[in-house]
Structures are given as C-alpha cells and as structure tokens.
Design an enzyme around this catalytic site. Structure first.
Site, PDB file in Angstrom:
ATOM      1  N   CYS A 173       0.855  -1.199   0.000  1.00 40.72           N
ATOM      2  CA  CYS A 173       0.000   0.000   0.000  1.00 40.72           C
ATOM      3  C   CYS A 173       0.885   1.242   0.000  1.00 40.72           C
ATOM      4  O   CYS A 173       0.613   2.211  -0.717  1.00 40.72           O
ATOM      5  CB  CYS A 173      -0.918   0.025   1.223  1.00 40.72           C
ATOM      6  SG  CYS A 173      -2.311  -1.109   1.129  1.00 40.72           S
ATOM      7  N   ASP A 198      10.624  -6.435  -8.671  1.00 40.37           N
ATOM      8  CA  ASP A 198      10.881  -7.086  -7.392  1.00 40.37           C
ATOM      9  C   ASP A 198      12.278  -6.695  -6.916  1.00 40.37           C
ATOM     10  O   ASP A 198      13.233  -6.664  -7.699  1.00 40.37           O
ATOM     11  CB  ASP A 198      10.783  -8.606  -7.545  1.00 40.37           C
ATOM     12  CG  ASP A 198      10.665  -9.309  -6.193  1.00 40.37           C
ATOM     13  OD1 ASP A 198       9.603  -9.890  -5.913  1.00 40.37           O
ATOM     14  OD2 ASP A 198      11.653  -9.268  -5.417  1.00 40.37           O
ATOM     15  N   ASN A 217       1.533 -16.345  -4.562  1.00 43.17           N
ATOM     16  CA  ASN A 217       1.804 -17.084  -3.326  1.00 43.17           C
ATOM     17  C   ASN A 217       0.719 -16.710  -2.333  1.00 43.17           C
ATOM     18  O   ASN A 217       0.435 -15.529  -2.128  1.00 43.17           O
ATOM     19  CB  ASN A 217       3.181 -16.711  -2.757  1.00 43.17           C
ATOM     20  CG  ASN A 217       4.309 -17.238  -3.614  1.00 43.17           C
ATOM     21  OD1 ASN A 217       4.247 -18.348  -4.126  1.00 43.17           O
ATOM     22  ND2 ASN A 217       5.346 -16.432  -3.789  1.00 43.17           N
ATOM     23  N   GLY A 222       5.007 -19.526   1.322  1.00 44.41           N
ATOM     24  CA  GLY A 222       6.073 -18.558   1.596  1.00 44.41           C
ATOM     25  C   GLY A 222       5.682 -17.128   1.308  1.00 44.41           C
ATOM     26  O   GLY A 222       6.547 -16.283   1.041  1.00 44.41           O
ATOM     27  N   HIS A 275      -0.265  -8.579   0.958  1.00 48.78           N
ATOM     28  CA  HIS A 275      -1.057  -7.741   0.044  1.00 48.78           C
ATOM     29  C   HIS A 275      -0.997  -8.475  -1.298  1.00 48.78           C
ATOM     30  O   HIS A 275       0.096  -8.710  -1.822  1.00 48.78           O
ATOM     31  CB  HIS A 275      -0.452  -6.329  -0.038  1.00 48.78           C
ATOM     32  CG  HIS A 275      -1.200  -5.372  -0.910  1.00 48.78           C
ATOM     33  ND1 HIS A 275      -1.616  -4.132  -0.473  1.00 48.78           N
ATOM     34  CD2 HIS A 275      -1.590  -5.462  -2.211  1.00 48.78           C
ATOM     35  CE1 HIS A 275      -2.251  -3.504  -1.456  1.00 48.78           C
ATOM     36  NE2 HIS A 275      -2.236  -4.295  -2.526  1.00 48.78           N
ATOM     37  N   HIS A 281      -0.514  -9.993  -4.714  1.00 49.98           N
ATOM     38  CA  HIS A 281       0.384  -9.612  -5.801  1.00 49.98           C
ATOM     39  C   HIS A 281       0.624 -10.811  -6.706  1.00 49.98           C
ATOM     40  O   HIS A 281       0.601 -11.958  -6.260  1.00 49.98           O
ATOM     41  CB  HIS A 281       1.717  -9.068  -5.259  1.00 49.98           C
ATOM     42  CG  HIS A 281       2.389  -9.971  -4.277  1.00 49.98           C
ATOM     43  ND1 HIS A 281       2.022 -10.034  -2.951  1.00 49.98           N
ATOM     44  CD2 HIS A 281       3.403 -10.853  -4.430  1.00 49.98           C
ATOM     45  CE1 HIS A 281       2.787 -10.912  -2.327  1.00 49.98           C
ATOM     46  NE2 HIS A 281       3.632 -11.436  -3.211  1.00 49.98           N
TER      47      HIS A 281
END
Ligand code: AMP
Length: 113
Positions: A6, A29, A86, A92, A97, A99
């Site tokens: 966020c 990432d 995931n 893991g 949030h 994704h």
C-alpha cells in the site's frame, strides 16, 4: 496497519515502477529471481488470494491482463514466463497484500519454484 505494498502504491516508499493505472501498479521485485521479475499489485488492499471475494474477480482478471501486456512490452511474451500467486505460510507469502509475480527472461527449469 501499515502495508508495504500500500505504501509503494501511494509512493510513500520508492520502487521501480514499470506500469501503473488507477487500479494497479507494477514494479520490479527488489530481489529478482530472473532477468524479468515484476510484481503486479492492485491498489486495493486485499491480503492474499485466500481473502479474495467474488466481487474481486474483475480485478484479478485485470492483474493477469496487466501481466500479459507487460510481458509483451518487456519482450518475453514469445519466450515464456511464469505467473505466480503465493498465498499463505506454506507458499512462503512474505507480503500480505495480493500480488502476482511475473517472472521470465531465462529458462525456468524447476517446478515448483
Ligand atoms: P511473496 O513471497 O509472494 O509475498 O513475495 C513478496 C515479494 O516482494 C518478494 O519477491 C520480495 O523480494 C518482494 N519485495 C519485498 N519488499 C519489496 C520492495 N520494497 N520493493 C519491491 N519488491 C519487494
């Protein structure tokens, strides 16, 4: 409650944004596992795939569409890529949030990753 993604969506924390619209943000990432590793993140806070409601279906479809278009833009549509959600401890999931990982740019031999 502070949520990392966020904060990234609100630009309170810096990230390498590669695409954005009113409902979605996509950024690199921080710890890439392949030459292309992008996170596609809805701006709406949804903790995980497990927390999705039926009314979120259009947003999930948009996430996948976002990934498809980014893959084309980044030149990996033909070579291929993985799209990964995931959800929860055993998967893991580190950031609570929702994704979608877009991973590609090299041969990804192992499954599951
Ligand atoms: P997951 O394990 O599915 O929850 O994945 C969370 C991902 O977020 C991991 O691949 C992390 O490397 C990535 N990540 C964590 N912090 C950041 C950040 N500040 N900017 C970009 N990616 C991040």
């Amino acid at each position: 409650m502070t949520c990392l993604f966020c904060q990234i969506a609100k630009k309170e924390i810096k990230s390498e944004v590669v695409a954005e619209d009113e409902r979605m943000i996509a950024f690199k990432d921080i710890n890439p596992v392949a030459p292309v590793h992008i996170l596609i993140v809805p701006k709406k806070h949804i903790p995980s795939a497990a927390a999705l409601e039926r009314s979120d279906l259009p947003l999930v479809a948009e996430m996948i569409w976002f990934a498809k278009e980014l893959a084309e833009k980044l030149g990996i549509a033909q070579s291929g890529y993985k799209l990964i959600f995931n959800s929860g401890k055993d998967a893991g999931q580190m950031v609570d949030h929702l994704h979608l990982h877009l991973i590609g740019g090299k041969r990804l031999e192992r499954w599951p990753v």
